[in-house]
Design a protein around this motif. Structure first.
Motif, PDB file in Angstrom:
ATOM      1  N   VAL A  21       0.835  -1.202   0.000  1.00  0.00           N
ATOM      2  CA  VAL A  21       0.000   0.000   0.000  1.00  0.00           C
ATOM      3  C   VAL A  21       0.874   1.258   0.000  1.00  0.00           C
ATOM      4  O   VAL A  21       0.672   2.180  -0.798  1.00  0.00           O
ATOM      5  CB  VAL A  21      -0.957   0.017   1.210  1.00  0.00           C
ATOM      6  N   GLY A  22       1.839   1.312   0.908  1.00  0.00           N
ATOM      7  CA  GLY A  22       2.718   2.478   0.988  1.00  0.00           C
ATOM      8  C   GLY A  22       3.487   2.719  -0.293  1.00  0.00           C
ATOM      9  O   GLY A  22       3.563   3.854  -0.788  1.00  0.00           O
ATOM     10  N   ASN A  23       4.061   1.653  -0.853  1.00  0.00           N
ATOM     11  CA  ASN A  23       4.824   1.775  -2.102  1.00  0.00           C
ATOM     12  C   ASN A  23       3.933   2.174  -3.267  1.00  0.00           C
ATOM     13  O   ASN A  23       4.334   2.936  -4.149  1.00  0.00           O
ATOM     14  CB  ASN A  23       5.544   0.463  -2.410  1.00  0.00           C
ATOM     15  N   SER A  24       2.709   1.651  -3.280  1.00  0.00           N
ATOM     16  CA  SER A  24       1.780   1.960  -4.372  1.00  0.00           C
ATOM     17  C   SER A  24       1.406   3.441  -4.382  1.00  0.00           C
ATOM     18  O   SER A  24       1.277   4.062  -5.441  1.00  0.00           O
ATOM     19  CB  SER A  24       0.520   1.100  -4.256  1.00  0.00           C
ATOM     20  N   VAL A  25       1.203   4.015  -3.205  1.00  0.00           N
ATOM     21  CA  VAL A  25       0.869   5.435  -3.116  1.00  0.00           C
ATOM     22  C   VAL A  25       1.985   6.285  -3.703  1.00  0.00           C
ATOM     23  O   VAL A  25       1.737   7.222  -4.480  1.00  0.00           O
ATOM     24  CB  VAL A  25       0.598   5.835  -1.650  1.00  0.00           C
ATOM     25  N   ILE A  26       3.221   5.960  -3.357  1.00  0.00           N
ATOM     26  CA  ILE A  26       4.365   6.720  -3.903  1.00  0.00           C
ATOM     27  C   ILE A  26       4.450   6.552  -5.413  1.00  0.00           C
ATOM     28  O   ILE A  26       4.664   7.530  -6.154  1.00  0.00           O
ATOM     29  CB  ILE A  26       5.685   6.259  -3.249  1.00  0.00           C
ATOM     30  N   MET A  27       4.253   5.323  -5.904  1.00  0.00           N
ATOM     31  CA  MET A  27       4.342   5.077  -7.350  1.00  0.00           C
ATOM     32  C   MET A  27       3.287   5.857  -8.121  1.00  0.00           C
ATOM     33  O   MET A  27       3.560   6.405  -9.199  1.00  0.00           O
ATOM     34  CB  MET A  27       4.200   3.572  -7.638  1.00  0.00           C
ATOM     35  N   ILE A  28       2.078   5.933  -7.589  1.00  0.00           N
ATOM     36  CA  ILE A  28       1.004   6.619  -8.317  1.00  0.00           C
ATOM     37  C   ILE A  28       1.221   8.128  -8.321  1.00  0.00           C
ATOM     38  O   ILE A  28       0.944   8.806  -9.323  1.00  0.00           O
ATOM     39  CB  ILE A  28      -0.385   6.249  -7.732  1.00  0.00           C
ATOM     40  N   ILE A  29       1.728   8.683  -7.243  1.00  0.00           N
ATOM     41  CA  ILE A  29       1.986  10.127  -7.196  1.00  0.00           C
ATOM     42  C   ILE A  29       3.065  10.506  -8.206  1.00  0.00           C
ATOM     43  O   ILE A  29       2.904  11.451  -8.993  1.00  0.00           O
ATOM     44  CB  ILE A  29       2.393  10.563  -5.769  1.00  0.00           C
ATOM     45  N   VAL A  30       4.161   9.770  -8.199  1.00  0.00           N
ATOM     46  CA  VAL A  30       5.284  10.075  -9.113  1.00  0.00           C
ATOM     47  C   VAL A  30       4.871   9.888 -10.568  1.00  0.00           C
ATOM     48  O   VAL A  30       5.127  10.749 -11.421  1.00  0.00           O
ATOM     49  CB  VAL A  30       6.504   9.188  -8.779  1.00  0.00           C
ATOM     50  N   SER A  31       4.211   8.772 -10.880  1.00  0.00           N
ATOM     51  CA  SER A  31       3.845   8.483 -12.272  1.00  0.00           C
ATOM     52  C   SER A  31       2.821   9.477 -12.798  1.00  0.00           C
ATOM     53  O   SER A  31       2.868   9.869 -13.979  1.00  0.00           O
ATOM     54  CB  SER A  31       3.310   7.055 -12.403  1.00  0.00           C
ATOM     55  N   SER A  32       1.900   9.936 -11.955  1.00  0.00           N
ATOM     56  CA  SER A  32       0.870  10.881 -12.411  1.00  0.00           C
ATOM     57  C   SER A  32       1.465  12.247 -12.741  1.00  0.00           C
ATOM     58  O   SER A  32       1.074  12.893 -13.718  1.00  0.00           O
ATOM     59  CB  SER A  32      -0.229  11.023 -11.360  1.00  0.00           C
ATOM     60  N   ILE A  33       2.423  12.680 -11.938  1.00  0.00           N
ATOM     61  CA  ILE A  33       3.075  13.975 -12.200  1.00  0.00           C
ATOM     62  C   ILE A  33       3.897  13.905 -13.486  1.00  0.00           C
ATOM     63  O   ILE A  33       3.873  14.823 -14.314  1.00  0.00           O
ATOM     64  CB  ILE A  33       3.963  14.379 -11.002  1.00  0.00           C
ATOM     65  N   LEU A  34       4.608  12.796 -13.671  1.00  0.00           N
ATOM     66  CA  LEU A  34       5.413  12.635 -14.891  1.00  0.00           C
ATOM     67  C   LEU A  34       4.539  12.599 -16.141  1.00  0.00           C
ATOM     68  O   LEU A  34       4.856  13.229 -17.160  1.00  0.00           O
ATOM     69  CB  LEU A  34       6.247  11.349 -14.797  1.00  0.00           C
ATOM     70  N   LEU A  35       3.419  11.874 -16.075  1.00  0.00           N
ATOM     71  CA  LEU A  35       2.538  11.772 -17.236  1.00  0.00           C
ATOM     72  C   LEU A  35       1.921  13.127 -17.583  1.00  0.00           C
ATOM     73  O   LEU A  35       1.827  13.494 -18.759  1.00  0.00           O
ATOM     74  CB  LEU A  35       1.432  10.746 -16.972  1.00  0.00           C
ATOM     75  N   SER A  36       1.528  13.878 -16.575  1.00  0.00           N
ATOM     76  CA  SER A  36       0.963  15.206 -16.815  1.00  0.00           C
ATOM     77  C   SER A  36       1.972  16.115 -17.502  1.00  0.00           C
ATOM     78  O   SER A  36       1.617  16.865 -18.426  1.00  0.00           O
ATOM     79  CB  SER A  36       0.522  15.843 -15.490  1.00  0.00           C
ATOM     80  N   ALA A  37       3.220  16.040 -17.063  1.00  0.00           N
ATOM     81  CA  ALA A  37       4.274  16.863 -17.662  1.00  0.00           C
ATOM     82  C   ALA A  37       4.480  16.508 -19.134  1.00  0.00           C
ATOM     83  O   ALA A  37       4.604  17.392 -19.992  1.00  0.00           O
ATOM     84  CB  ALA A  37       5.581  16.683 -16.886  1.00  0.00           C
ATOM     85  N   VAL A  38       4.497  15.212 -19.437  1.00  0.00           N
ATOM     86  CA  VAL A  38       4.647  14.760 -20.823  1.00  0.00           C
ATOM     87  C   VAL A  38       3.492  15.255 -21.683  1.00  0.00           C
ATOM     88  O   VAL A  38       3.687  15.742 -22.807  1.00  0.00           O
ATOM     89  CB  VAL A  38       4.739  13.219 -20.883  1.00  0.00           C
ATOM     90  N   TYR A  39       2.282  15.158 -21.171  1.00  0.00           N
ATOM     91  CA  TYR A  39       1.097  15.599 -21.917  1.00  0.00           C
ATOM     92  C   TYR A  39       1.139  17.092 -22.229  1.00  0.00           C
ATOM     93  O   TYR A  39       0.809  17.524 -23.333  1.00  0.00           O
ATOM     94  CB  TYR A  39      -0.171  15.286 -21.109  1.00  0.00           C
ATOM     95  N   ILE A  40       1.542  17.894 -21.250  1.00  0.00           N
ATOM     96  CA  ILE A  40       1.578  19.346 -21.455  1.00  0.00           C
ATOM     97  C   ILE A  40       2.666  19.734 -22.455  1.00  0.00           C
ATOM     98  O   ILE A  40       2.452  20.564 -23.346  1.00  0.00           O
ATOM     99  CB  ILE A  40       1.791  20.073 -20.108  1.00  0.00           C
ATOM    100  N   ILE A  41       3.823  19.127 -22.346  1.00  0.00           N
ATOM    101  CA  ILE A  41       4.963  19.482 -23.204  1.00  0.00           C
ATOM    102  C   ILE A  41       4.739  19.045 -24.652  1.00  0.00           C
ATOM    103  O   ILE A  41       5.061  19.770 -25.594  1.00  0.00           O
ATOM    104  CB  ILE A  41       6.267  18.854 -22.654  1.00  0.00           C
TER     105      ILE A  41
END
Length: 478
Positions: free
Chosen positions: A106-126
């Protein structure tokens, strides 16, 4: 009640996964999951219904929604890979009496989803212009303009969307399927209320549809954060949020089938949208500028109906993940077999109902999506698309159930293989190949052909699973 008594009570409740009647457990866990997924699917579908019925947007806005839809599915694919993987990992370890491993996931999954969501948003905007082009947004200038506007605001909400979707199965694994359902439902209701206000009253167009969606997603994410801080059974400690490669790897492996089942839709839509753009330009009707967006808008609508059906199918199967995982971990194979049988029958029944609807009532379906405001070509192509594209939907439903059940059993390799064959090899391959011979109709033939061939392979795997379970049951106490 003391904290210790609460924990004992929750543990006893979780042990019922191995004792309560299978049919009762299916209803308890699957129904909230189905509703959660249906509500999640409604975000994009509701947008498309209101967009289609806004005369100043019409089929151009509809086509733009179709272009952006697979880009939201990429975000969903990553979210459910982490969330469903965590759900399966937690359930298996609770069945094995290993709560520490469950907390770490659970703890690791929360960190993975936060990091991956920010990275994906950045890719989409750029890279927004290039991404929209890849998914067929250049069919005409109006569609590209609407796609870009809608995509920008949807991208701003990606971190909230992904967090909410990932937390949904995690919350279910903690024994709270109703809260998981309610958190998604609240967000969708907000979207449904705000869509007509922003689109028809404020006339914000595509921006209005996107902002309504994002506001609903924010509320769902906030409810997910609250639950994370108040989990009942799996209470992660601060140390559990420190990334552990082995835990992350196992979580992602268990969730890869969920990822593939979603990402395949993206790959197929990219292929389909580009084939529609290419072969629509060769069609005597759709080569005309004023009708060029119709095939893309219509196929998007057909896919939305399919998404509703698949939400029910996946909801039934994914809702059973905690039950299957616990009983596999506890080596109660008889219960696993009974659950698999009930699930396959239920999935086939859903597919049969859906088949009757698309074959006998396609005009009524397309009527929800602004057919009254469009030309006769719009309705005619939609009727043909519904009847051809979804004619093997019963097989598609059984296939999806098989993918997810194997995943829940911990058979990640078999599940991944079957998903890869259906979604990538056949789904994308036929979408690219068949139009070479059948033109625009070839796009429609790609879906049923992929589903029937996958069903043949799935039948073999299902037979082997039953044989394995029967073998394990021989030494099991009744």
């Amino acid at each position: 009640m003391s904290t210790e008594n609460k924990t004992d009570s929750n543990e006893k409740a979780h042990q019922l996964l191995g004792e309560e009647k299978v049919g009762t457990l299916m209803r308890k866990y699957a129904v909230p999951c189905i509703i959660s997924l249906l509500v999640g699917a409604l975000y994009n579908i509701v947008d498309q219904i209101f967009i289609a019925n806004a005369s100043y947007l019409g089929s151009y806005g509809n086509a733009a929604n179709t272009v952006v839809f697979p880009l939201t599915v990429i975000a969903l694919a990553v979210a459910v890979m982490i969330g469903d993987g965590c759900c399966a990992f937690v359930s298996l370890n609770l069945g094995k009496k290993k709560p520490e491993a469950a907390r770490k996931s659970v703890g690791n999954s929360v960190i993975m989803i936060i990091v991956s969501s920010i990275l994906l948003s950045a890719v989409y905007i750029i890279f927004s212009d290039g991404i929209i082009t890849v998914f067929g947004g250049t069919v005409n200038a109006e569609t590209f303009s609407y796609s870009k506007e809608y995509f920008f605001y949807i991208t701003l909400g990606i971190p909230f969307y992904m967090f909410g979707q990932a937390m949904n199965p995690i919350i279910r694994s903690d024994g709270s399927p109703r809260f998981a359902m309610a958190s998604t439902l609240v967000g969708a209701v907000i979207n449904i209320i705000l869509d007509p206000v922003f689109i028809f009253v404020f006339r914000w167009g595509m921006m209005g549809a996107a902002v309504a969606t994002v506001l609903g997603q924010v509320v769902t994410a906030l409810l997910g954060i609250w639950y994370l801080c108040n989990m009942k059974l799996v209470k992660p400690h601060k140390s559990d949020f420190k990334l552990d490669f082995s835990v992350c790897k196992r979580t992602l492996v268990l969730g890869i089938t969920s990822f593939l089942s979603q990402i395949s839709l993206v790959a197929a839509m990219a292929a389909i949208n580009n084939m529609i753009r290419k072969y629509g330009a060769l069609d005597s009707v759709f080569s005309q500028e004023q009708y060029a967006q119709i095939p893309m808008a219509v196929v998007g609508i057909v896919m939305k109906f399919f998404q509703i059906v698949i939400s029910i199918v996946v909801g039934m199967a994914a809702g059973c993940i905690p039950v299957v995982g616990y009983n596999m971990g506890a080596k109660k194979n008889r219960r696993v077999k009974e659950l698999f049988t009930r699930l396959l029958v239920a999935e086939a029944a859903v597919g049969t109902v859906a088949l009757i609807i698309v074959e006998f009532f396609p005009k009524q379906l397309i009527g929800f999506f602004g057919a009254a405001n469009e030309s006769a070509y719009y309705t005619d192509f939609a009727v043909k698309a519904f009847r051809i594209y979804l004619c093997m939907i019963v097989c598609a439903c059984v296939n999806k159930a098989c993918f997810i059940f194997l995943q829940a059993m911990g058979k990640a390799m078999s599940s991944t293989f079957l998903s890869m064959v259906r979604e990538i090899v056949l789904g994308v391959g036929f979408a690219l190949l068949l139009p070479l011979f059948f033109g625009l109709d070839g796009v429609l033939y790609s879906m049923p052909l992929s589903d029937i061939l996958t069903f043949i392979i799935a039948a073999i795997i299902i037979k082997n699973v039953y044989s394995e379970l029967n073998g394990n049951i021989k030494g099991e106490k009744v």
